[in-house]
Scaffold this motif. Structure first.
Motif, PDB file in Angstrom:
ATOM      1  N   LEU A   1       0.243   5.505 -12.974  1.00  0.00           N
ATOM      2  CA  LEU A   1       1.622   5.180 -12.605  1.00  0.00           C
ATOM      3  C   LEU A   1       2.132   3.954 -13.357  1.00  0.00           C
ATOM      4  O   LEU A   1       3.307   3.906 -13.751  1.00  0.00           O
ATOM      5  N   ILE A   2       1.272   2.969 -13.556  1.00  0.00           N
ATOM      6  CA  ILE A   2       1.682   1.788 -14.332  1.00  0.00           C
ATOM      7  C   ILE A   2       2.073   2.213 -15.747  1.00  0.00           C
ATOM      8  O   ILE A   2       3.105   1.785 -16.284  1.00  0.00           O
ATOM      9  N   ASN A   3       1.257   3.060 -16.349  1.00  0.00           N
ATOM     10  CA  ASN A   3       1.572   3.544 -17.699  1.00  0.00           C
ATOM     11  C   ASN A   3       2.901   4.294 -17.724  1.00  0.00           C
ATOM     12  O   ASN A   3       3.684   4.161 -18.675  1.00  0.00           O
ATOM     13  N   ARG A   4       3.169   5.056 -16.690  1.00  0.00           N
ATOM     14  CA  ARG A   4       4.415   5.810 -16.644  1.00  0.00           C
ATOM     15  C   ARG A   4       5.616   4.885 -16.504  1.00  0.00           C
ATOM     16  O   ARG A   4       6.671   5.129 -17.104  1.00  0.00           O
TER      17      ARG A   4
ATOM     18  N   LYS B   1       7.910   3.431  -2.609  1.00  0.00           N
ATOM     19  CA  LYS B   1       7.384   2.572  -3.663  1.00  0.00           C
ATOM     20  C   LYS B   1       8.398   2.444  -4.808  1.00  0.00           C
ATOM     21  O   LYS B   1       8.542   1.370  -5.405  1.00  0.00           O
ATOM     22  N   ALA B   2       9.103   3.515  -5.106  1.00  0.00           N
ATOM     23  CA  ALA B   2      10.163   3.443  -6.112  1.00  0.00           C
ATOM     24  C   ALA B   2      11.230   2.432  -5.693  1.00  0.00           C
ATOM     25  O   ALA B   2      11.724   1.643  -6.511  1.00  0.00           O
TER      26      ALA B   2
ATOM     27  N   ASN C   1      -6.092   4.697  -5.577  1.00  0.00           N
ATOM     28  CA  ASN C   1      -7.297   4.412  -6.340  1.00  0.00           C
ATOM     29  C   ASN C   1      -6.904   3.860  -7.715  1.00  0.00           C
ATOM     30  O   ASN C   1      -5.767   4.015  -8.172  1.00  0.00           O
ATOM     31  N   LEU C   2      -7.845   3.191  -8.348  1.00  0.00           N
ATOM     32  CA  LEU C   2      -7.548   2.482  -9.596  1.00  0.00           C
ATOM     33  C   LEU C   2      -7.046   3.419 -10.689  1.00  0.00           C
ATOM     34  O   LEU C   2      -6.153   3.074 -11.459  1.00  0.00           O
TER      35      LEU C   2
ATOM     36  N   LYS D   1       2.471  -4.493 -10.813  1.00  0.00           N
ATOM     37  CA  LYS D   1       1.203  -3.758 -10.840  1.00  0.00           C
ATOM     38  C   LYS D   1       0.570  -3.702  -9.453  1.00  0.00           C
ATOM     39  O   LYS D   1      -0.007  -2.682  -9.060  1.00  0.00           O
ATOM     40  N   THR D   2       0.674  -4.802  -8.729  1.00  0.00           N
ATOM     41  CA  THR D   2       0.057  -4.854  -7.401  1.00  0.00           C
ATOM     42  C   THR D   2       0.778  -3.937  -6.434  1.00  0.00           C
ATOM     43  O   THR D   2       0.144  -3.221  -5.649  1.00  0.00           O
ATOM     44  N   ILE D   3       2.103  -3.921  -6.479  1.00  0.00           N
ATOM     45  CA  ILE D   3       2.853  -3.016  -5.607  1.00  0.00           C
ATOM     46  C   ILE D   3       2.523  -1.563  -5.943  1.00  0.00           C
ATOM     47  O   ILE D   3       2.314  -0.734  -5.047  1.00  0.00           O
ATOM     48  N   ILE D   4       2.460  -1.254  -7.223  1.00  0.00           N
ATOM     49  CA  ILE D   4       2.108   0.116  -7.622  1.00  0.00           C
ATOM     50  C   ILE D   4       0.728   0.490  -7.098  1.00  0.00           C
ATOM     51  O   ILE D   4       0.493   1.613  -6.651  1.00  0.00           O
TER      52      ILE D   4
END
Length: 296
Positions: A141-144, A187-188, A134-135, A126-129
């Protein structure tokens, strides 16, 4: 069905603590009336938990059939996640005696506690994402990531709750899979490569529990995609370390400028000097200032 009644040590405000969960942790906690829903993995087994505050205790239910050892493991995990064994009375007394400017901010939030992520892998991913995002978009992206790699548990006919994926599930993805979901290429690569290192036994996050703050920083910084801010978030929201001061954080510097009446935003060195008066509770002083800023 398993039912736990977990009483906190010291002053604990579930309303203050859960307010932040529903405000900032929308990828992990789901509100259904007076119940919070949260999925976790217990020895790789996904569980759906129903959480509510009753009789001055965190009441937890799950329909899973757990053995006695698993119930004890779940209780330990939840006490740690919700900081139920952290008595903040010494923190409040220390700030009252040593920082009269910060004390009103702290006093207004009495009982507010850190809620840690369910495990270090979830926290790290989560932190890397969330780096430089912005939040709102970070949550998207976390949800995806959860949708493409994880699984789901059903609460009722209308409500399906996702389970954060394991390193094995993420390691099977291709970089292009995440790029198609609006992750940038680097990031991927960070997310998938770190997951593969864990699967291959090259990175053991559980070891970090035994390390000092500086030891965690030394261990994690060589990883591609992990910088100082990422490790500090891991220390705060993954390991729950009480005396961390992320002096470079813009949110903390903005909050200090407003609360302490600085003409301009203070730099890192000024934050470190100010933070000396918060020892050994710098994490909580930071956390309360972040919360003040979010409420302003």
């Amino acid at each position: 069905m398993v039912h736990l009644k977990l009483k906190p040590k010291g002053s604990y405000s579930f309303s203050e603590t859960s307010r932040r969960l529903t405000q900032f942790e929308k990828t992990a906690y789901y509100q259904k009336g007076d119940i919070l829903l949260r999925t976790i993995r217990l020895v790789e087994r996904p569980l759906l938990l129903r959480l509510r505050w009753m009789e001055e205790a965190l009441q937890v239910e799950t329909d899973a059939d757990l053995g006695a050892e698993e119930v004890q493991m779940l209780e330990r995990r939840l006490r740690r996640m919700f900081s139920l064994d952290v008595d903040l009375t010494p923190f409040y007394e220390w700030i009252k005696q040593n920082d009269p400017v910060l004390y009103p901010v702290v006093q207004q939030r009495t009982g507010l506690h850190f809620v840690l992520d369910a495990d270090l892998y979830e926290c790290l991913m989560k932190t890397i994402i969330g780096q430089q995002l912005n939040l709102s978009f970070a949550a998207t992206l976390i949800n995806r990531l959860v949708e493409i790699a994880g699984e789901t548990l059903r609460f009722d006919e209308q409500t399906v709750i996702p389970v954060f994926p394991t390193p094995e599930q993420v390691a099977r993805l291709r970089y292009e899979d995440l790029q198609a979901l609006q992750f940038n290429r680097r990031k991927a690569e960070y997310i998938i490569d770190i997951s593969r290192r864990i699967v291959e036994g090259q990175l053991d996050l559980s070891r970090l529990e035994r390390f000092s703050d500086d030891g965690v920083i030394e261990e994690m910084l060589p990883l591609r995609g992990v910088g100082r801010w990422t490790v500090e978030c891991l220390l705060l929201f993954g390991l729950g370390r009480p005396n961390l001061l992320p002096a470079a954080d813009i949110g903390l510097r903005n909050a200090v400028q407003s609360v302490y009446g600085y003409d301009i935003r203070p730099g890192e060195e000024e934050i470190r000097q100010l933070g000396e008066r918060w020892q050994p509770w710098r994490s909580y002083a930071t956390f309360y200032l972040w919360d003040w800023l979010s409420q302003g």
